[in-house]
Every structure is written in structure tokens, then in C-alpha cells.
Design a protein around this motif. Structure first.
Motif, PDB file in Angstrom:
ATOM      1  N   ILE A   1       0.833  -1.205   0.000  1.00  0.00           N
ATOM      2  CA  ILE A   1       0.000   0.000   0.000  1.00  0.00           C
ATOM      3  C   ILE A   1       0.866   1.253   0.000  1.00  0.00           C
ATOM      4  O   ILE A   1       0.544   2.248  -0.666  1.00  0.00           O
ATOM      5  N   CYS A   2       1.993   1.221   0.720  1.00  0.00           N
ATOM      6  CA  CYS A   2       2.878   2.386   0.722  1.00  0.00           C
ATOM      7  C   CYS A   2       3.505   2.605  -0.652  1.00  0.00           C
ATOM      8  O   CYS A   2       3.594   3.742  -1.132  1.00  0.00           O
ATOM      9  N   SER A   3       3.922   1.505  -1.290  1.00  0.00           N
ATOM     10  CA  SER A   3       4.502   1.629  -2.628  1.00  0.00           C
ATOM     11  C   SER A   3       3.451   2.084  -3.633  1.00  0.00           C
ATOM     12  O   SER A   3       3.743   2.886  -4.535  1.00  0.00           O
ATOM     13  N   PHE A   4       2.228   1.581  -3.485  1.00  0.00           N
ATOM     14  CA  PHE A   4       1.145   1.962  -4.397  1.00  0.00           C
ATOM     15  C   PHE A   4       0.849   3.452  -4.293  1.00  0.00           C
ATOM     16  O   PHE A   4       0.764   4.155  -5.312  1.00  0.00           O
ATOM     17  N   LEU A   5       0.698   3.956  -3.079  1.00  0.00           N
ATOM     18  CA  LEU A   5       0.406   5.370  -2.898  1.00  0.00           C
ATOM     19  C   LEU A   5       1.590   6.251  -3.308  1.00  0.00           C
ATOM     20  O   LEU A   5       1.402   7.345  -3.856  1.00  0.00           O
ATOM     21  N   ASP A   6       2.799   5.770  -3.055  1.00  0.00           N
ATOM     22  CA  ASP A   6       3.970   6.543  -3.457  1.00  0.00           C
ATOM     23  C   ASP A   6       4.081   6.612  -4.979  1.00  0.00           C
ATOM     24  O   ASP A   6       4.465   7.651  -5.537  1.00  0.00           O
TER      25      ASP A   6
ATOM     26  N   LEU B   1      -5.988  12.183  -3.460  1.00  0.00           N
ATOM     27  CA  LEU B   1      -4.862  11.320  -3.088  1.00  0.00           C
ATOM     28  C   LEU B   1      -4.337  11.678  -1.700  1.00  0.00           C
ATOM     29  O   LEU B   1      -3.959  10.780  -0.927  1.00  0.00           O
ATOM     30  N   THR B   2      -4.312  12.955  -1.367  1.00  0.00           N
ATOM     31  CA  THR B   2      -3.868  13.363  -0.032  1.00  0.00           C
ATOM     32  C   THR B   2      -4.771  12.794   1.048  1.00  0.00           C
ATOM     33  O   THR B   2      -4.288  12.338   2.101  1.00  0.00           O
ATOM     34  N   ASN B   3      -6.062  12.787   0.801  1.00  0.00           N
ATOM     35  CA  ASN B   3      -6.992  12.211   1.775  1.00  0.00           C
ATOM     36  C   ASN B   3      -6.748  10.720   1.955  1.00  0.00           C
ATOM     37  O   ASN B   3      -6.805  10.195   3.080  1.00  0.00           O
ATOM     38  N   ARG B   4      -6.467  10.021   0.872  1.00  0.00           N
ATOM     39  CA  ARG B   4      -6.211   8.584   0.967  1.00  0.00           C
ATOM     40  C   ARG B   4      -4.931   8.310   1.747  1.00  0.00           C
ATOM     41  O   ARG B   4      -4.892   7.423   2.621  1.00  0.00           O
ATOM     42  N   VAL B   5      -3.887   9.060   1.441  1.00  0.00           N
ATOM     43  CA  VAL B   5      -2.620   8.873   2.161  1.00  0.00           C
ATOM     44  C   VAL B   5      -2.777   9.257   3.634  1.00  0.00           C
ATOM     45  O   VAL B   5      -2.245   8.585   4.526  1.00  0.00           O
ATOM     46  N   GLN B   6      -3.535  10.311   3.892  1.00  0.00           N
ATOM     47  CA  GLN B   6      -3.734  10.767   5.264  1.00  0.00           C
ATOM     48  C   GLN B   6      -4.453   9.714   6.099  1.00  0.00           C
ATOM     49  O   GLN B   6      -4.135   9.514   7.285  1.00  0.00           O
ATOM     50  N   LYS B   7      -5.412   9.012   5.509  1.00  0.00           N
ATOM     51  CA  LYS B   7      -6.139   7.980   6.246  1.00  0.00           C
ATOM     52  C   LYS B   7      -5.221   6.836   6.647  1.00  0.00           C
ATOM     53  O   LYS B   7      -5.292   6.340   7.777  1.00  0.00           O
ATOM     54  N   VAL B   8      -4.361   6.395   5.721  1.00  0.00           N
ATOM     55  CA  VAL B   8      -3.420   5.315   6.055  1.00  0.00           C
ATOM     56  C   VAL B   8      -2.431   5.784   7.119  1.00  0.00           C
ATOM     57  O   VAL B   8      -2.126   5.046   8.070  1.00  0.00           O
ATOM     58  N   ARG B   9      -1.944   6.994   6.983  1.00  0.00           N
ATOM     59  CA  ARG B   9      -0.997   7.523   7.974  1.00  0.00           C
ATOM     60  C   ARG B   9      -1.646   7.637   9.348  1.00  0.00           C
ATOM     61  O   ARG B   9      -1.034   7.280  10.369  1.00  0.00           O
ATOM     62  N   ASP B  10      -2.872   8.128   9.392  1.00  0.00           N
ATOM     63  CA  ASP B  10      -3.557   8.276  10.674  1.00  0.00           C
ATOM     64  C   ASP B  10      -3.775   6.918  11.340  1.00  0.00           C
ATOM     65  O   ASP B  10      -3.675   6.805  12.577  1.00  0.00           O
ATOM     66  N   GLU B  11      -4.072   5.895  10.547  1.00  0.00           N
ATOM     67  CA  GLU B  11      -4.287   4.563  11.125  1.00  0.00           C
ATOM     68  C   GLU B  11      -2.992   4.013  11.709  1.00  0.00           C
ATOM     69  O   GLU B  11      -2.984   3.455  12.812  1.00  0.00           O
ATOM     70  N   LEU B  12      -1.879   4.184  11.003  1.00  0.00           N
ATOM     71  CA  LEU B  12      -0.597   3.726  11.546  1.00  0.00           C
ATOM     72  C   LEU B  12      -0.212   4.517  12.792  1.00  0.00           C
ATOM     73  O   LEU B  12       0.305   3.949  13.767  1.00  0.00           O
ATOM     74  N   GLU B  13      -0.456   5.810  12.776  1.00  0.00           N
ATOM     75  CA  GLU B  13      -0.146   6.625  13.943  1.00  0.00           C
ATOM     76  C   GLU B  13      -1.001   6.224  15.145  1.00  0.00           C
ATOM     77  O   GLU B  13      -0.511   6.173  16.282  1.00  0.00           O
TER      78      GLU B  13
ATOM     79  N   GLN C   1       7.622   5.953   5.834  1.00  0.00           N
ATOM     80  CA  GLN C   1       7.483   5.943   4.376  1.00  0.00           C
ATOM     81  C   GLN C   1       6.206   6.652   3.941  1.00  0.00           C
ATOM     82  O   GLN C   1       6.225   7.480   3.022  1.00  0.00           O
ATOM     83  N   ILE C   2       5.093   6.358   4.598  1.00  0.00           N
ATOM     84  CA  ILE C   2       3.831   6.998   4.210  1.00  0.00           C
ATOM     85  C   ILE C   2       3.852   8.478   4.593  1.00  0.00           C
ATOM     86  O   ILE C   2       3.242   9.317   3.918  1.00  0.00           O
ATOM     87  N   ASP C   3       4.580   8.820   5.665  1.00  0.00           N
ATOM     88  CA  ASP C   3       4.711  10.220   6.037  1.00  0.00           C
ATOM     89  C   ASP C   3       5.547  10.976   5.001  1.00  0.00           C
ATOM     90  O   ASP C   3       5.269  12.143   4.701  1.00  0.00           O
ATOM     91  N   GLY C   4       6.550  10.305   4.438  1.00  0.00           N
ATOM     92  CA  GLY C   4       7.312  10.924   3.361  1.00  0.00           C
ATOM     93  C   GLY C   4       6.462  11.166   2.119  1.00  0.00           C
ATOM     94  O   GLY C   4       6.591  12.196   1.450  1.00  0.00           O
ATOM     95  N   THR C   5       5.579  10.204   1.819  1.00  0.00           N
ATOM     96  CA  THR C   5       4.658  10.402   0.699  1.00  0.00           C
ATOM     97  C   THR C   5       3.736  11.584   0.955  1.00  0.00           C
ATOM     98  O   THR C   5       3.473  12.400   0.055  1.00  0.00           O
TER      99      THR C   5
END
Length: 398
Positions: A165-170, A209-221, A295-299
Motif C-alpha cells: 500500500i505504501c509503494s502503491f500510494l507513493d 490522493l492526499t486524503n487517501r494517504v492521510q487515512k493510512v498515515r492516521d491509522e498507523l499513527e 514511508q507513508i509520512d514521506g509520501t
């Protein structure tokens, strides 16, 4: 009556075709919802065509958690640890992870196929640290401890999902950057409707795309902030703790008559102590989640940088538009001043052109020349006075 029968049969056939067409999406949806692929500990995969009730019986998942993996419903990205399984809902990755197998939804999806291949490649050879008893003596104790320190099966599956998922979003972010930066540079050099519409579409895509990345980042956080949630993801540890006795104080004395049995009990007691000691130790999972969080935070930082570039471009365009607007205002000021001066000139001509008897009309032909000259001088003086005043007040450029 024969023609009526023919038309009735034709209408029935048409109704049957319409009904079949109406049922086709339903059948397709049902087939879609029953499609799963299973990857076991050895890396072997197999397709499953089962309904949700069979999945619930197979892995013991609750209907509420299974509904989260329904592709027809919209749910935010989530990683949930249950008693015997992990529920993964990360964009197109909708999976159920147990201590022995991984169930992935919609295996025909082009984004899921690489994940299945990666699971088949990386899952084999997992450590069976759930307490396999062998007949070795104390010389193999270090090997037993090494088994316990191996990366659990569920974490390897989780790592594959997070990496995918990180590679896909990146990759989506890089593709967006490749299209956005040249479009923004072109817009700054030439403001046109086509360029503005292109940038508008890119900005809308960036927001989604920012919303999608933000959701994954928030879940990991959120997972990293809660040790209890991370502890729930240790399926192999919970399975080992449930299958191993916590105390051997009530064991009969004759158990220790055999050196082999005594060695088993000694290793099992040590394993139980290690399990109890590591029950709240989530450092291993925390390091895994932190790696992909970075990684997702870098994206997300890439998207933030792109957003700032878009905002800077918008500010630059607004400055350009303001400058053009000011130039139009200055032009309007010039035209208005010129119109005023011409009005004064026309007023003088209108006064002397009135059809009213007066003494100037007889024997004073030379007056016409002086009237024209003086009216022109007066109009020019008024125009210059207005421009000087406007330049003095900074209304026009110097």
C-alpha cells in the motif's frame, strides 16, 4: 388469435431478456463478493468461492468486521486485531490474516495480483514457534530460543500489505508530481483556459490522493500510540500463550524421572516465562510500523510540497492578474481624462456654434482661429494637470 399468440410470446421473451439483464449485475455482484484467495504458511495459494457465512465459520470473524471488507461499502483504512485474526482494510487490500493463513478479497484485481505473488514468495519458511515439541536434549535449547525470536507469520503478511500500500500510494504520488509540475510551470508562462482547467483537475486529484494517504498515515499513527492495539496483533504469541501451561507446580513428581520429559518441561517453563515477560513487549511490531509510517509520512510530505507549489503558483497568477487589472485601470484613467478634455473642447465649440445673433459673427473672422487654439491649450492643460496629480498620488506608474 394466432397473431395475438405470437405477439404474446414475443412480449414474454422480451420480458425474460429484460429480467435476465436485470439479474446479470446481481449475479456479477454476488460472484464478486464470493471471490477470495487463500495463501497458507507454505506459500501455496488457492481460490475460494464461498459466501460470507463460510468465511465467518472458517476464521471466526465477526459479521461487523467482515462487512468492513465489503468492496461495495465505503470504509476508512483500518487495521484491527482480534483474538485469532487481523482485519486489514487498506485501500484495495482487503484481507484477513490468521496465525496460519491469509485470505485476500478480489484476487482478480490487477492491484491484488502482485500482492498474492509477494505473499507466495515471502511467507514460506516461517518459524513454527507455537511450541513444537521435538525429542532433542539441552543442546538444542538455543535453537528453541531462536525459533521464538523469528518474525511471526502474521507480521510477515502485515509487512507485505503495508509495503504494497505504501509503494502503491507513493507511485501514484510520483505520477501526479510528474504531471503537475510541468503543468504548473506552463500555466505560469501562459495563462489560458486549457492550462487552468488542466491544473484544476490535477489539484482535485491531489486532494483526493492526499486524503487517501492521510487515512493510512492516521491509522498507523493510531496503532503506534496504543500499545494494547499493537499487542492484539500478536496472534502467534496469543496462540502460544493459550496452548502452553503457565505453571507446572502441580505436576506429579514422576514426570521428572525421564531426562527427556524433564528437558521438555524445562524448555516449556522457560517458553512460558518468556511469553509472560514479552506479553506487553511490542517493540518488534512497533519497529515494523514505524518504518512504514515514515514511508507513508514521506509520501504525505511530497503531497504537501506539491500543494505548497500549487498555492505559490496560484499566488503568482493572482499577482499577475492584479497587475493586469491595474494596467487596465490606468488605461481607463487615461481614457477618462482624455474624454473629459475633449468634452471641454466640445463645450467651447458648442457655445460658439449656437445659432444666436451676436456681434462676433460680423467682421470678426479672425476670432475663430484664436478660439480653436485657446480651447486646445485649455484641454491639454486640464489633461496634463490630471496626469500630474495621478502620478503624484501614485495612481499611475512613473
Amino acid at each position: 388469435m394466432a397473431p395475438d399468440d405470437g405477439s404474446g410470446a414475443g412480449a414474454a421473451a422480451a420480458a425474460a431478456v429484460v429480467a435476465a439483464d436485470a439479474q446479470a449485475p446481481v449475479k456479477k455482484m454476488a460472484a464478486f463478493s464470493r471471490s477470495w484467495i487463500l495463501v497458507n504458511r507454505e506459500g501455496r495459494s488457492s481460490l475460494l468461492d464461498v459466501d460470507k457465512y463460510e468465511i465467518m465459520r472458517r476464521v471466526g470473524i465477526h459479521a461487523r468486521d467482515l462487512r468492513m471488507l465489503d468492496p461495495m461499502l465505503s470504509h476508512p483504512s483500518k487495521i484491527i486485531g482480534r483474538e485469532k485474526l487481523i482485519v486489514l482494510n487498506l485501500e484495495h487490500i482487503k484481507a484477513i490474516v490468521t496465525a496460519d493463513e491469509v485470505l485476500l478479497r478480489d484476487p482478480s484485481d490487477e492491484n491484488v495480483i502482485p500482492i498474492v505473488k509477494e505473499l507466495e514468495r515471502r511467507l514460506p519458511g516461517s518459524g513454527q514457534f507455537q511450541g513444537e515439541e521435538d525429542e532433542q536434549q539441552e543442546a538444542n535449547n538455543d535453537a528453541d530460543v531462536g525459533e521464538q525470536n523469528e518474525f511471526p507469520f502474521e507480521f510477515r503478511a502485515l509487512e507485505v500489505a503495508l509495503e504494497a500500500i505504501c509503494s502503491f500510494l507513493d507511485a501514484l504520488t510520483i505520477e501526479l508530481e510528474t504531471d503537475a509540475y510541468p503543468a504548473l510551470d506552463e500555466l505560469t508562462s501562459k495563462i489560458s483556459s486549457r492550462n487552468l482547467d488542466r491544473v484544476r483537475k490535477l489539484k482535485s486529484g491531489m486532494t483526493r490522493l492526499t486524503n487517501r494517504v492521510q487515512k493510512v498515515r492516521d491509522e498507523l499513527e493510531e496503532l503506534l500510540d496504543d500499545d494494547d492495539d499493537m499487542a492484539d496483533l500478536y496472534l502467534s504469541r496469543k496462540l502460544a500463550a493459550g496452548s502452553s501451561p503457565v505453571s507446572w507446580s502441580g505436576a506429579p513428581d514422576w514426570f521428572f524421572a525421564s531426562p527427556t520429559t524433564g528437558s521438555k518441561l524445562s524448555r516449556t517453563s522457560r517458553a512460558s516465562a518468556v511469553t509472560a515477560r514479552e506479553e506487553n513487549d511490542v517493540e518488534e511490531l512497533e519497529m515494523l510500523l514505524e518504518a512504514y509510517f515514515m514511508q507513508i509520512d514521506g509520501t504525505l510530505n511530497k503531497l504537501s510540497t506539491l500543494r505548497e507549489y500549487i498555492d505559490d503558483t496560484e499566488d503568482y497568477i493572482n499577482i499577475q492578474l492584479d497587475n493586469h487589472r491595474n494596467q487596465l485601470i490606468q488605461l481607463e484613467l487615461f481614457l477618462s481624462s482624455g474624454t473629459l478634455c475633449l468634452s471641454v473642447y466640445s463645450l467651447v465649440g458648442a457655445i460658439f456654434g449656437m445659432n444666436i445673433p451676436n456681434v462676433w459673427h460680423e467682421g470678426h473672422g479672425y476670432v475663430f482661429k484664436w478660439v480653436v487654439i485657446l480651447a486646445g491649450v485649455l484641454s491639454g492643460s486640464i489633461f496634463l494637470s490630471i496626469m500630474s496629480y495621478a502620478r503624484h498620488k501614485g495612481l499611475v506608474g512613473s
